[in-house]
Design an enzyme around this catalytic site. Structure first.
Site, PDB file in Angstrom:
ATOM      1  N   HIS A   1     -33.683  -6.802 -80.421  1.00  0.00           N
ATOM      2  CA  HIS A   1     -33.083  -5.469 -80.532  1.00  0.00           C
ATOM      3  C   HIS A   1     -33.860  -4.503 -79.634  1.00  0.00           C
ATOM      4  O   HIS A   1     -35.072  -4.638 -79.473  1.00  0.00           O
ATOM      5  CB  HIS A   1     -33.123  -5.004 -81.992  1.00  0.00           C
ATOM      6  CG  HIS A   1     -32.374  -3.735 -82.203  1.00  0.00           C
ATOM      7  ND1 HIS A   1     -32.919  -2.504 -81.938  1.00  0.00           N
ATOM      8  CD2 HIS A   1     -31.097  -3.509 -82.598  1.00  0.00           C
ATOM      9  CE1 HIS A   1     -32.006  -1.573 -82.170  1.00  0.00           C
ATOM     10  NE2 HIS A   1     -30.898  -2.155 -82.577  1.00  0.00           N
TER      11      HIS A   1
ATOM     12  N   LYS B   1     -31.850  -1.520 -90.231  1.00  0.00           N
ATOM     13  CA  LYS B   1     -33.146  -1.077 -89.688  1.00  0.00           C
ATOM     14  C   LYS B   1     -34.101  -0.838 -90.859  1.00  0.00           C
ATOM     15  O   LYS B   1     -34.069  -1.599 -91.821  1.00  0.00           O
ATOM     16  CB  LYS B   1     -32.955   0.152 -88.790  1.00  0.00           C
ATOM     17  CG  LYS B   1     -31.864  -0.088 -87.737  1.00  0.00           C
ATOM     18  CD  LYS B   1     -31.805   0.939 -86.659  1.00  0.00           C
ATOM     19  CE  LYS B   1     -30.693   0.560 -85.677  1.00  0.00           C
ATOM     20  NZ  LYS B   1     -30.603   1.451 -84.540  1.00  0.00           N
TER      21      LYS B   1
ATOM     22  N   GLU C   1     -34.993  -1.677 -80.090  1.00  0.00           N
ATOM     23  CA  GLU C   1     -36.159  -1.045 -80.722  1.00  0.00           C
ATOM     24  C   GLU C   1     -37.355  -1.995 -80.711  1.00  0.00           C
ATOM     25  O   GLU C   1     -38.506  -1.563 -80.604  1.00  0.00           O
ATOM     26  CB  GLU C   1     -35.796  -0.573 -82.145  1.00  0.00           C
ATOM     27  CG  GLU C   1     -34.917   0.670 -82.081  1.00  0.00           C
ATOM     28  CD  GLU C   1     -33.909   0.821 -83.201  1.00  0.00           C
ATOM     29  OE1 GLU C   1     -34.077   0.200 -84.259  1.00  0.00           O
ATOM     30  OE2 GLU C   1     -32.936   1.586 -83.009  1.00  0.00           O
TER      31      GLU C   1
ATOM     32  N   GLU D   1     -25.858  -4.005 -76.361  1.00  0.00           N
ATOM     33  CA  GLU D   1     -26.150  -2.693 -76.925  1.00  0.00           C
ATOM     34  C   GLU D   1     -26.791  -1.814 -75.861  1.00  0.00           C
ATOM     35  O   GLU D   1     -28.014  -1.881 -75.659  1.00  0.00           O
ATOM     36  CB  GLU D   1     -27.110  -2.832 -78.115  1.00  0.00           C
ATOM     37  CG  GLU D   1     -26.542  -3.621 -79.258  1.00  0.00           C
ATOM     38  CD  GLU D   1     -27.176  -3.214 -80.586  1.00  0.00           C
ATOM     39  OE1 GLU D   1     -26.426  -2.830 -81.488  1.00  0.00           O
ATOM     40  OE2 GLU D   1     -28.405  -3.261 -80.697  1.00  0.00           O
TER      41      GLU D   1
ATOM     42  N   GLY E   1     -27.808   5.014 -81.788  1.00  0.00           N
ATOM     43  CA  GLY E   1     -28.262   6.114 -82.630  1.00  0.00           C
ATOM     44  C   GLY E   1     -28.070   7.488 -82.008  1.00  0.00           C
ATOM     45  O   GLY E   1     -28.632   8.475 -82.484  1.00  0.00           O
TER      46      GLY E   1
HETATM   47  P1  PGA Z   1     -26.262   2.659 -84.219  1.00  0.00           P
HETATM   48  O1  PGA Z   1     -27.273   1.429 -84.016  1.00  0.00           O
HETATM   49  O2  PGA Z   1     -24.960   2.069 -84.691  1.00  0.00           O
HETATM   50  O3  PGA Z   1     -26.915   3.522 -85.280  1.00  0.00           O
HETATM   51  O4  PGA Z   1     -26.123   3.331 -82.915  1.00  0.00           O
HETATM   52  C1  PGA Z   1     -26.836   0.215 -83.474  1.00  0.00           C
HETATM   53  C2  PGA Z   1     -27.974  -0.758 -83.418  1.00  0.00           C
HETATM   54  O5  PGA Z   1     -29.096  -0.343 -83.156  1.00  0.00           O
HETATM   55  O6  PGA Z   1     -27.764  -1.965 -83.633  1.00  0.00           O
END
Ligand code: PGA
Length: 240
Positions: A91, A10, A93, A159, A165
Site C-alpha cells: 500500500h 487502515k 502508505e 491506487e 484520502g
Molecule cells: P481512500 O483510501 O478510499 O480513503 O482514498 C484508499 C486506500 O488507501 O486504499
C-alpha cells in the site's frame, strides 16, 4: 465473477464496532460475494469469527518470513491462523510512510502468494510522477513481481497516491488508461491476467461508474469502508 469490493480500514475503527458492522451487512447485504474488509491485525480474529459466511477478512500487511526474531511483525501463517484470507502488500502508505521499497515488497508478495492468502499488491504513482505514470507502474510491477512464477492468488490494486484520502478521484479516462497499461505489462512480462482493482477516494457516489468499466476488477476502499451502510451501497453499485 462478482467484482471485488475490498475495504481497507487502515488504523481505524475498533473491535467494539465489529458486531454492529457485521449485523448490518448480514441484514441488508445477503448474497454479496467477494466482499472483504482488511482490518487492523488485532481485529482479524474477532472479525473473521463474527463475519463467517457474510464477509471475508484480510490483513493490511505481513512479514516475509514465517516466524522468528522480528519484533512487532506478523506472518502470513499468523494471519491465516486467525481466519484472514487476504493480505494487502505495498500500500502507498507502507511505501511512503514506512519506506517499503520494491525489493522488500517482492519478498512479501512472494511469501504472501505462497501462503495461499489472496494477495492485493498495490501500485500507483504520486502527483509529481503523474506525467510518467507508465514508467512508475512498470517498475513497481516488474520489481515487485520479479522472479515469481505462481500467481494464482494475485490481485493488483491501482491506487494513484494523489487520489488516496484526498477526495480527488481519478477520472474514468485516467483509470482506463492505467488499467490497460498494467494489464498489458503483466501479460507481456508474466503472461498473467489478474483482477485489477481501482483505489483512491472511492465512495458510493462514484463507485457505479468506476465498477462499470470493463478494465476494473473491483475497488479498494479506505474511508468509505468504515461504515457498513456505505460499504454495502458500494457493493450494490456493482449491478451484477
Ligand atoms: P481512500 O483510501 O478510499 O480513503 O482514498 C484508499 C486506500 O488507501 O486504499
Amino acid at each position: 465473477m462478482d467484482k471485488y469490493i475490498i475495504g481497507n480500514w487502515k488504523m481505524n475503527n475498533s473491535v467494539d464496532d465489529l458486531p454492529a458492522f457485521v449485523k448490518e451487512i448480514k441484514k441488508n447485504g445477503k448474497g454479496q460475494k467477494n466482499l472483504v474488509i482488511c482490518v487492523p491485525a488485532t481485529m482479524i480474529y474477532c472479525a473473521s469469527k463474527l463475519a463467517k459466511g457474510v464477509l471475508e477478512v484480510g490483513a493490511q500487511n505481513c512479514h516475509f518470513v514465517e516466524k522468528g526474531a522480528y519484533t512487532g511483525e506478523i506472518s502470513t501463517e499468523m494471519i491465516k491462523e486467525v481466519g484472514g484470507k487476504y493480505v494487502i502488500v505495498g500500500h502507498s502508505e507502507r511505501r511512503h510512510i514506512f519506506g517499503e521499497d520494491d525489493a522488500l515488497l517482492n519478498k512479501k508478495v512472494e511469501t504472501a502468494l505462497k501462503s495461499g492468502l489472496k494477495t492485493i499488491f498495490c501500485v500507483g504513482e504520486t502527483l509529481d510522477e503523474k506525467p510518467k505514470y507508465k514508467s512508475v507502474l512498470k517498475k513497481q510491477l516488474l520489481d515487485g513481481l520479479k522472479g515469481l512464477t505462481s500467481f494464482e492468488n494475485l490481485i493488483i490494486a491501482y491506487e494513484p497516491v494523489w487520489a488516496i484520502g484526498t477526495g480527488k478521484v481519478a477520472t474514468t479516462d485516467d483509470i482506463v488508461k492505467a488499467h490497460r497499461y498494467i494489464s498489458e505489462t503483466l501479460k507481456e512480462n508474466f503472461n498473467i491476467n489478474p483482477p485489477i482493482l481501482y483505489g483512491g477516494s472511492v465512495k458510493s457516489s462514484n463507485s457505479r461508474e468506476i465498477l462499470a468499466l470493463d478494465e476494473v476488477g473491483g475497488v479498494l476502499i479506505g474511508g468509505a469502508s468504515l461504515k457498513a451502510d456505505e460499504l454495502l451501497k458500494i457493493a450494490e453499485s456493482r449491478g451484477n
